[in-house]
Design an enzyme around this catalytic site. Structure first.
Site, PDB file in Angstrom:
ATOM      1  N   SER A   1     -51.854 -26.693  12.445  1.00 34.44           N
ATOM      2  CA  SER A   1     -51.052 -27.896  12.357  1.00 34.44           C
ATOM      3  C   SER A   1     -50.380 -28.157  13.713  1.00 34.44           C
ATOM      4  O   SER A   1     -51.049 -28.137  14.748  1.00 34.44           O
ATOM      5  CB  SER A   1     -50.046 -27.758  11.213  1.00 34.44           C
TER       6      SER A   1
ATOM      7  N   ASP B   1     -58.453 -33.403   5.304  1.00 31.25           N
ATOM      8  CA  ASP B   1     -57.090 -33.230   5.806  1.00 31.25           C
ATOM      9  C   ASP B   1     -56.332 -34.543   5.661  1.00 31.25           C
ATOM     10  O   ASP B   1     -56.710 -35.563   6.249  1.00 31.25           O
ATOM     11  CB  ASP B   1     -57.154 -32.806   7.278  1.00 31.25           C
TER      12      ASP B   1
ATOM     13  N   HIS C   1     -55.770 -29.590   4.863  1.00 31.59           N
ATOM     14  CA  HIS C   1     -55.019 -29.261   6.081  1.00 31.59           C
ATOM     15  C   HIS C   1     -54.721 -27.769   6.193  1.00 31.59           C
ATOM     16  O   HIS C   1     -54.831 -27.180   7.273  1.00 31.59           O
ATOM     17  CB  HIS C   1     -53.712 -30.051   6.088  1.00 31.59           C
TER      18      HIS C   1
END
Length: 480
Positions: free
Chosen positions: A284, A391, A426
């Site tokens: 991230s 994602d 994600h």
């Protein structure tokens, strides 16, 4: 003595002649036992009973009626006390066994032959708090997973008793899932302003090492680093945001490149670490931080792994990197710099309109591409970029494209490797970890649910495959 023995022999022969059939019964006792309609009690086994979180376990049920319906359940409590559970329906073979390494689930939390399905499909039990995400806090203790074998194809209970998976199991078993092997050392780091936790493998070293960076959830996340150390890599889990020991407001990034440089050198200077064999991994927003390290001419890590993250920074006032505020609920979807990112954001908005979460505002922590943020042409080490194609938090495909194009333009295309996984979201984490498609981000001033994306089965497959590829990538670049 001989006379006494002869007398006893005569008495035995006399008895046999008086009671017909006794001899035949005596010789058939063993076979009588096997012809009995009784069988051993059902048995549920899991091996090994203690294993690392990334290791497969073998789950089998035995001594069951042939061709019968059974349900295998898993349930466990998180460190916050929430009940998580999974279940799956099987049909026993002609020998009265069920083997999750071999047999196909026909219903429940997953279908198909999935040896670790009961682990990666764990979800909060009915009636649980909203927005739960399973994250290990104390890596020095295991997750304890209770397994149950039930008669018939049944659905678990609502978990109100805290036991999950209904009542009256035919058999039970327990497994421990660890992030740390015996001998791994955990060391708190509060040195020269650096906040982190160092994990060292068993043995004297020196070891290859990684700097481990997580995202805008903030704090100090240790479990991936503990697992890296269990696989032979020294690992520094580094906090850079949202931690009480880092000066400044908790909702801003108050550190810059100098902080990252100091942490990198701190790891290099450890006597247990091979200073020339250090890599970086980020998930991230940790990708942006990792690339900040990798593009510094004076650091030169051996490799970098990026998982679903940006090459840009949050758009805020002043210097975004030094003062990057969280996306506010008033403006959760501000996009800039590339048309491709705008298209991805429109897709995310469409998802927010259909998610069945009433009375809770949804936000997407979208990252922005800023070509001035990173000098990607400075990269000199191999980069592995992992993309979850579902994602919903970061335009990961677009960011991967930008990195690839920048390296190609600089004549360094050979440095870039992409792994792309359809259906993965994600939060691509160590294998067999349950995925949270959505999760609670904050409760103040109001509840906000963050969209992460990912569907259980393809996300689980992505986690297993990418973890093995990451370990191989680190082996090639840090050991070879």
């Amino acid at each position: 003595m001989l006379k006494a023995h002869s007398c006893m022999t005569a008495i035995w022969r006399h008895t046999m002649s008086i009671i017909p059939g006794v001899t035949a019964m005596h010789h058939s006792l063993g076979s009588l036992r096997w012809r009995s309609r009784y069988r051993p009690a059902p048995l549920l086994s899991a091996s090994p009973a203690r294993a690392l979180i990334d290791e497969q376990i073998s789950i089998q049920g035995r001594f069951l009626p042939p061709h019968s319906a059974v349900t295998v359940c898993a349930h466990m409590h998180s460190e916050d006390g929430d009940l998580w559970e999974a279940f799956s329906h099987y049909n026993t073979n002609e020998d009265g066994t069920v083997n999750l390494n071999r047999d196909y689930s026909v219903g429940g939390s997953y279908v198909g032959c999935e040896p670790m399905g009961l682990m990666w499909s764990l979800q909060p039990a009915p009636g649980a708090r909203e927005g739960l995400r399973l994250r290990k806090k104390n890596v020095e203790a295991p997750y304890v997973v209770n397994l149950s074998l039930l008669e018939g194809h049944v659905t678990p209970s609502d978990g109100s008793t805290g036991e999950g998976c209904g009542a009256g199991p035919l058999a039970v078993s327990t497994v421990e899932r660890w992030y740390m092997t015996p001998g791994v050392r955990r060391i708190d780091i509060r040195q020269n302003g650096i906040v982190g936790t160092l994990f060292l493998p068993s043995g004297p070293g020196p070891f290859p090492a990684v700097v481990d960076l997580w995202g805008m959830g903030g704090g100090l996340v240790e479990y991936r680093s503990a697992l890296f150390a269990s696989r032979g890599f020294a690992s520094l889990s580094l906090a850079y945001f949202g931690h009480k020991d880092i000066p400044g407001p908790l909702n801003t990034i108050n550190v810059g490149v100098d902080y990252l440089r100091s942490a990198y050198h701190l790891l290099q200077d450890r006597p247990e670490v091979c200073e020339e064999r250090v890599g970086v991994i980020g998930l991230s927003f940790g990708v942006f931080m990792s690339l900040q390290i990798a593009t510094q001419p004076d650091l030169k890590p051996k490799c970098v792994i990026c998982i679903n993250g940006p090459i840009g920074e949050y758009w805020g006032s002043g210097s975004p990197f030094k003062r990057a505020t969280l996306v506010s609920e008033k403006c959760p979807c501000r996009i800039t710099f590339t048309q491709r990112t705008v298209k991805v954001m429109r897709k995310i908005k469409s998802h927010t309109n259909i998610l069945p979460i009433p009375n809770i505002q949804l936000q997407s922590l979208q990252f922005y591409i800023n070509h001035m943020s990173l000098q990607l042409e400075n990269l000199t080490c191999p980069i592995l970029y992992i993309v979850g194609e579902d994602d919903l938090s970061c335009a990961s495909k677009e960011n991967a494209n930008e990195i690839e194009e920048a390296l190609r333009s600089a004549g360094k295309a050979q440095l870039f490797t992409r792994l792309s996984y359809p259906g993965a979201g994600h939060l691509i984490e160590p294998p067999y970890s349950p995925n949270a498609r959505t999760a609670l981000w904050t409760v103040k001033p109001k509840k906000l649910i963050t969209l992460w994306g990912g569907h259980l089965a393809p996300h689980a497959a992505a986690q297993e495959n990418s973890w093995n590829k990451m370990l191989h990538f680190l082996d090639c670049n840090l050991r070879g």
